[in-house]
Design an enzyme around this catalytic site. Structure first.
Site, PDB file in Angstrom:
ATOM      1  CG  HIS A  14      -1.989   1.008   1.219  1.00 50.61           C
ATOM      2  ND1 HIS A  14      -3.315   0.727   1.473  1.00 50.61           N
ATOM      3  CD2 HIS A  14      -1.948   2.336   0.975  1.00 50.61           C
ATOM      4  CE1 HIS A  14      -4.025   1.831   1.393  1.00 50.61           C
ATOM      5  NE2 HIS A  14      -3.211   2.838   1.096  1.00 50.61           N
ATOM      6  CG  HIS A  16      -1.419   6.358  -2.108  1.00 50.53           C
ATOM      7  ND1 HIS A  16      -2.612   6.328  -2.792  1.00 50.53           N
ATOM      8  CD2 HIS A  16      -1.663   5.790  -0.900  1.00 50.53           C
ATOM      9  CE1 HIS A  16      -3.544   5.775  -2.033  1.00 50.53           C
ATOM     10  NE2 HIS A  16      -2.993   5.442  -0.862  1.00 50.53           N
ATOM     11  CG  ASP A  18      -0.277  11.015  -5.382  1.00 47.21           C
ATOM     12  OD1 ASP A  18      -0.270  10.024  -4.607  1.00 47.21           O
ATOM     13  OD2 ASP A  18      -1.328  11.563  -5.759  1.00 47.21           O
ATOM     14  N   GLY A 172      -8.855   8.595  -1.939  1.00 51.36           N
ATOM     15  CA  GLY A 172      -9.407   9.932  -1.734  1.00 51.36           C
ATOM     16  C   GLY A 172     -10.147  10.013  -0.412  1.00 51.36           C
ATOM     17  CG  HIS A 199      -7.839   3.881   0.547  1.00 56.84           C
ATOM     18  ND1 HIS A 199      -7.323   3.477  -0.641  1.00 56.84           N
ATOM     19  CD2 HIS A 199      -6.815   4.461   1.229  1.00 56.84           C
ATOM     20  CE1 HIS A 199      -6.036   3.801  -0.695  1.00 56.84           C
ATOM     21  NE2 HIS A 199      -5.694   4.394   0.429  1.00 56.84           N
ATOM     22  CD  GLU A 202      -7.211   6.364   5.466  1.00 55.26           C
ATOM     23  OE1 GLU A 202      -7.829   6.246   4.399  1.00 55.26           O
ATOM     24  OE2 GLU A 202      -6.072   6.869   5.521  1.00 55.26           O
ATOM     25  CG  ASP A 279      -1.461   5.402   3.126  1.00 57.30           C
ATOM     26  OD1 ASP A 279      -1.744   5.114   1.954  1.00 57.30           O
ATOM     27  OD2 ASP A 279      -2.261   5.969   3.892  1.00 57.30           O
TER      28      ASP A 279
HETATM   29 ZN   LIG Z   1      -3.739   4.864   0.992  1.00 56.28          ZN
END
Ligand SMILES: [Zn+2]
Length: 335
Positions: A14, A16, A18, A172, A199, A202, A279
């Site tokens: 997991h 990302h 960016d 998002g 996701h 969370e 993450d």
């Molecule tokens: Zn994430």
């Protein structure tokens, strides 16, 4: 720091794109392409990329992705930033990574979603040749984006599934655009037989995880609040659905208050398949070995628990049995 935990930190499920860029790579792309940055000093730019410890919410956390996304709009930018990331991960001992990204966020220039994915698949193969790190893509639908753009992402995922793309995801702001408004998208994804992670649990509670599970998620991104619903817990156990847990990110987004509140030990003891990832390593200023260190030093997990989590993370990877066996052998040899 935390070198002792490097032996466990072999696989990231997991992460990302960016949220994982270096200021160095972003500056290199900005200089070549001529877009402006608040500063061209690497250390200064980090202040714009790393979330402050007094960050108030997931929404504020998500603002940290604006500058990195400027650097992910062209073939040069995607290649420079992603190769730099793969190099750093490989230097950190990571052997396999599933990099997730939303292709629709890289279409502000001339690229289409499909072109973004083709470029990245090639870059990932290049990274394997250059740095010996294996990788695959997870394509994210964006909560709050137009349905049209998300449907395009699904079509691209369908075309490249098992050819560099291994899963879909929904990323998002979960609290602003919850799972129950995406039932149509779930149906389309299932109609195409594209496996997906989601996701969930969370920013919101176990109800969000339940919707993801009811709709066939093969893994859950975070799932931190699953304990709120015993039915959800039982489903996770019985169906062996791995949770992609990322403790430091959960603190930064205020999903939990501190490491002690992270229910990892409780989940392990119940037999839930807990896996560990970062993450957004740049935004949270954390590496995977730091996360393993937190498990032990801040949550009191034993060496055996860490071993179980490292093994779970390998087993939950979207790889062939043979590839997983190679990773398991590296883990056992390291211990
Ligand atoms: Zn994430």
């Amino acid at each position: 720091m935390n070198e002792k935990y490097r032996k466990y930190a072999l696989v990231e499920l997991h992460l990302h794109l960016d949220g994982a860029l270096s200021s160095k790579a972003i500056i290199e792309v900005a200089k070549k392409e001529g877009f402006d940055l608040p500063t061209f000093d690497e250390e200064e730019l980090n202040k714009y990329l790393v979330v402050p410890k007094n960050c108030q919410s997931l929404n504020e956390y998500l603002e940290k992705f604006d500058i990195p996304n400027l650097a992910l709009q062209t073939e040069f930018g995607l290649r420079t930033c992603t190769l730099d990331l793969l190099k750093r991960l490989s230097e950190d001992g990571i052997k396999y990574v599933e990099i997730r990204m939303a292709p629709q966020l890289s279409t502000q220039g001339k690229l289409t979603q499909e072109e973004v994915v083709i470029i990245l698949i090639n870059v990932l193969r290049m990274g394997e040749e250059l740095y010996g790190i294996k990788s695959n893509l997870i394509l994210c639908l964006m909560r709050g984006a137009s349905k049209e753009k998300n449907l395009e992402t699904i079509e691209v995922a369908r075309r490249y599934l098992n050819h560099g793309v291994v899963l879909l995801d929904f990323a998002g702001a979960e609290a602003l655009w919850p799972n129950d408004i995406y039932l149509d998208e779930f149906k389309i994804i299932n109609g195409y037989n594209i496996p997906f992670t989601n996701h969930a649990g969370e920013a919101l509670g176990a109800g969000s995880v339940k919707i993801a599970l009811d709709n066939g998620a093969v893994r859950i991104g975070h799932g931190t609040h699953s304990y709120q619903d015993e039915e959800v817990m039982k489903y996770l156990i019985e169906h062996k659905i791995p949770l992609e847990m990322c403790p430091t990110s959960n603190i930064d987004t205020k999903a939990i208050k501190n490491y002690q509140e992270m229910p990892i030990k409780q989940y392990l003891d119940r037999g839930i398949i807990v896996t560990l990832s970062t993450d957004d390593p740049t935004v949270s200023n954390v590496t995977l070995k730091d996360e393993y260190a937190h498990l032990q030093n801040d949550m009191g997990l034993s060496d055996d628990d860490l071993h179980t989590i490292a093994l779970n993370t390998i087993n939950a990877a979207r790889l062939s049995e043979e590839e997983k066996e190679q990773l398991r052998q590296i883990l056992e040899k390291n211990l």
